[in-house]
Write a protein that holds these residues in place. Structure first.
Motif, PDB file in Angstrom:
ATOM      1  N   VAL A   7      66.218  17.342 -11.362  1.00 25.83           N
ATOM      2  CA  VAL A   7      66.355  15.933 -11.723  1.00 25.83           C
ATOM      3  C   VAL A   7      65.877  15.735 -13.162  1.00 25.83           C
ATOM      4  CG1 VAL A   7      65.745  13.569 -11.125  1.00 25.83           C
ATOM      5  CG2 VAL A   7      66.075  15.255  -9.316  1.00 25.83           C
ATOM      6  N   GLU A   8      64.768  16.385 -13.508  1.00 23.55           N
ATOM      7  CA  GLU A   8      64.270  16.336 -14.892  1.00 23.55           C
ATOM      8  C   GLU A   8      65.330  16.847 -15.859  1.00 23.55           C
ATOM      9  OE1 GLU A   8      61.640  15.000 -16.012  1.00 23.55           O
ATOM     10  OE2 GLU A   8      60.016  15.092 -14.540  1.00 23.55           O
ATOM     11  N   ALA A   9      65.987  17.943 -15.482  1.00 21.70           N
ATOM     12  CA  ALA A   9      67.004  18.534 -16.361  1.00 21.70           C
ATOM     13  C   ALA A   9      68.172  17.574 -16.544  1.00 21.70           C
ATOM     14  CB  ALA A   9      67.502  19.862 -15.777  1.00 21.70           C
ATOM     15  N   LEU A  10      68.531  16.869 -15.481  1.00 22.54           N
ATOM     16  CA  LEU A  10      69.618  15.900 -15.571  1.00 22.54           C
ATOM     17  C   LEU A  10      69.239  14.747 -16.495  1.00 22.54           C
ATOM     18  CD1 LEU A  10      72.332  14.741 -14.787  1.00 22.54           C
ATOM     19  CD2 LEU A  10      71.319  13.885 -12.664  1.00 22.54           C
ATOM     20  N   ILE A  11      68.005  14.249 -16.348  1.00 21.41           N
ATOM     21  CA  ILE A  11      67.537  13.157 -17.212  1.00 21.41           C
ATOM     22  C   ILE A  11      67.559  13.614 -18.669  1.00 21.41           C
ATOM     23  CG2 ILE A  11      65.507  11.773 -17.830  1.00 21.41           C
ATOM     24  CD1 ILE A  11      64.808  11.762 -14.793  1.00 21.41           C
ATOM     25  N   GLU A  12      67.115  14.837 -18.892  1.00 21.71           N
ATOM     26  CA  GLU A  12      67.079  15.393 -20.250  1.00 21.71           C
ATOM     27  C   GLU A  12      68.488  15.471 -20.853  1.00 21.71           C
ATOM     28  OE1 GLU A  12      65.161  15.681 -23.113  1.00 21.71           O
ATOM     29  OE2 GLU A  12      63.951  15.489 -21.295  1.00 21.71           O
ATOM     30  N   ALA A  13      69.438  15.917 -20.044  1.00 22.86           N
ATOM     31  CA  ALA A  13      70.822  16.056 -20.535  1.00 22.86           C
ATOM     32  C   ALA A  13      71.438  14.689 -20.827  1.00 22.86           C
ATOM     33  CB  ALA A  13      71.670  16.815 -19.511  1.00 22.86           C
ATOM     34  N   LEU A  14      71.080  13.689 -20.026  1.00 26.62           N
ATOM     35  CA  LEU A  14      71.610  12.336 -20.251  1.00 26.62           C
ATOM     36  C   LEU A  14      70.996  11.698 -21.486  1.00 26.62           C
ATOM     37  CD1 LEU A  14      71.610  11.092 -16.541  1.00 26.62           C
ATOM     38  CD2 LEU A  14      73.641  11.258 -17.994  1.00 26.62           C
ATOM     39  N   ARG A  15      69.719  12.008 -21.741  1.00 29.68           N
ATOM     40  CA  ARG A  15      69.025  11.448 -22.916  1.00 29.68           C
ATOM     41  C   ARG A  15      69.662  11.879 -24.212  1.00 29.68           C
ATOM     42  NH1 ARG A  15      62.668  11.544 -23.652  1.00 29.68           N
ATOM     43  NH2 ARG A  15      63.390  10.980 -25.715  1.00 29.68           N
ATOM     44  N   ARG A  16      70.327  13.003 -24.171  1.00 31.55           N
ATOM     45  CA  ARG A  16      70.938  13.537 -25.381  1.00 31.55           C
ATOM     46  C   ARG A  16      72.158  12.725 -25.815  1.00 31.55           C
ATOM     47  NH1 ARG A  16      71.603  20.050 -26.121  1.00 31.55           N
ATOM     48  NH2 ARG A  16      73.191  19.960 -27.732  1.00 31.55           N
ATOM     49  N   LEU A  17      72.677  11.884 -24.921  1.00 30.75           N
ATOM     50  CA  LEU A  17      73.819  11.038 -25.280  1.00 30.75           C
ATOM     51  C   LEU A  17      73.377   9.968 -26.279  1.00 30.75           C
ATOM     52  CD1 LEU A  17      75.342  10.492 -21.722  1.00 30.75           C
ATOM     53  CD2 LEU A  17      76.254  11.963 -23.524  1.00 30.75           C
ATOM     54  N   PRO A  18      74.238   9.633 -27.236  1.00 28.00           N
ATOM     55  CA  PRO A  18      73.855   8.614 -28.221  1.00 28.00           C
ATOM     56  C   PRO A  18      73.704   7.253 -27.550  1.00 28.00           C
ATOM     57  CG  PRO A  18      76.171   9.208 -28.451  1.00 28.00           C
ATOM     58  CD  PRO A  18      75.599  10.152 -27.442  1.00 28.00           C
ATOM     59  N   GLY A  19      72.630   6.547 -27.904  1.00 32.58           N
ATOM     60  CA  GLY A  19      72.424   5.208 -27.352  1.00 32.58           C
ATOM     61  C   GLY A  19      71.750   5.186 -25.992  1.00 32.58           C
ATOM     62  N   ILE A  20      71.404   6.357 -25.458  1.00 36.47           N
ATOM     63  CA  ILE A  20      70.725   6.423 -24.154  1.00 36.47           C
ATOM     64  C   ILE A  20      69.266   6.813 -24.365  1.00 36.47           C
ATOM     65  CG2 ILE A  20      70.724   7.476 -21.851  1.00 36.47           C
ATOM     66  CD1 ILE A  20      73.293   5.988 -22.275  1.00 36.47           C
TER      67      ILE A  20
END
Lengths: 203, 203
Positions: A7-20
């Motif tokens: 779940v942490e890895a998913l949050i990390e990958a989503l954070r990399r999106l611009p504006g997130i």
């Protein structure tokens, strides 16, 4: 923290999106895992497919999943008009806003020495070959109304003039200082319609 | 439109995320394909891994990639305290904001007949078994300060009372009408600290 690593890895990958930001990334991750696993699966598959299969058109450098994109392959497009844009999104904006039926060339940027973007990175060699093929009669320069966009337009006008091709520039009507894909459709249509001839000496 | 189908599919999948409109979805898709294919690959993999491997803890229903989650397995957690929350995000907020060292139970919602959420969907049968095991001495009801959150808290207090377990409710200090995970940390810590005993007859 008390979250499973995945779940942490998913949050990390989503954070990399611009504006997130971190909070949005967390909410998106929980939303996907708690309420829309099907959507998560579909997104994963869409990402994988797009990254693996979508490349660039060999002629115009637009995003394409074939050697040559739909617009370059279309027989009913006017090959005497070539519109140069900075990004695929700009191409899309012009397609949506105007009735343009010519072809395109995508720079994937604009001249910007500080960012390491020169004629080579922007595919000018390929663009010059297009101009030298002799089919193009008008080069429509639709780079943004920013300082770099203007400098790029100036450079392109010179390239065209040296090869006997008329160059035009979208009319000023664009809000100065903005990037092209933020402009509303009718302003963009207006500016596209009243494009004017531009000489190499004109900014 | 002039976009490859795979790009359209990616935009469509991104649009399904909460808070992402059509223009944002387009920008995200182009960003990933033009500037961060590595990020796109990583996101696809993180989504796949999370969807396939992350389920719910058999004891507390928290997101977990093991049969029993880290908090339920930890020997240094106080099994006499059980904190009931609506969502995994609420559990996370409490972990971050307070020094709580007891255990949790995640409802994945709150009593809401119109949404088809009743005692069964919220796992009350499993919660009742926990209360009947005899280890829990205090049930800390940390549902939101909304109408449904309050109704759920009332119901839970009655469940606990019937089994001789003391129930407490987070102090009102929470901004009324808000969901728990929007509250700033210090307010949440304060409310958590000054939780008060609540009888079945008290709202």
């Amino acid at each position: 923290m008390s979250l499973p690593n995945r779940v942490e890895a998913l949050i990390e990958a989503l954070r990399r999106l611009p504006g997130i930001g971190p909070k949005s990334a967390q909410r998106l991750a929980f939303h996907l895992l708690e309420r829309d696993r099907d959507g998560a699966r579909r997104l994963a598959e869409a990402l994988r497919e797009a990254v693996e299969r979508v490349g660039h058109c060999a002629r115009c450098r637009m995003l394409s999943d074939a050697e040559t994109c739909a617009i370059c392959s279309a027989a009913d497009r006017d090959g005497s008009l070539l519109c140069v844009v900075e990004t695929p999104l700009d191409l899309l904006s012009i397609e949506l806003a105007t009735g343009y039926r010519g072809r395109y060339f995508v720079l994937h940027g604009r001249l910007s020495p500080v960012d390491g973007l020169g004629p080579e990175e922007l595919g000018f060699d390929r663009l010059i070959r297009r101009l030298e093929e002799g089919e193009v009669r008008e080069l429509i320069v639709a780079t943004g109304a920013t300082v770099e966009g203007e400098a790029t337009a100036h450079y392109l006008a010179e390239l065209a003039a040296a090869r006997g091709v008329r160059a035009s520039r979208l009319a000023f009507g664009l809000p100065v200082g903005s990037d092209l894909d933020y402009v509303d459709r009718s302003t963009l249509a207006h500016a596209f319609q009243s494009r004017r001839p531009t000489g190499a000496s004109q900014p």
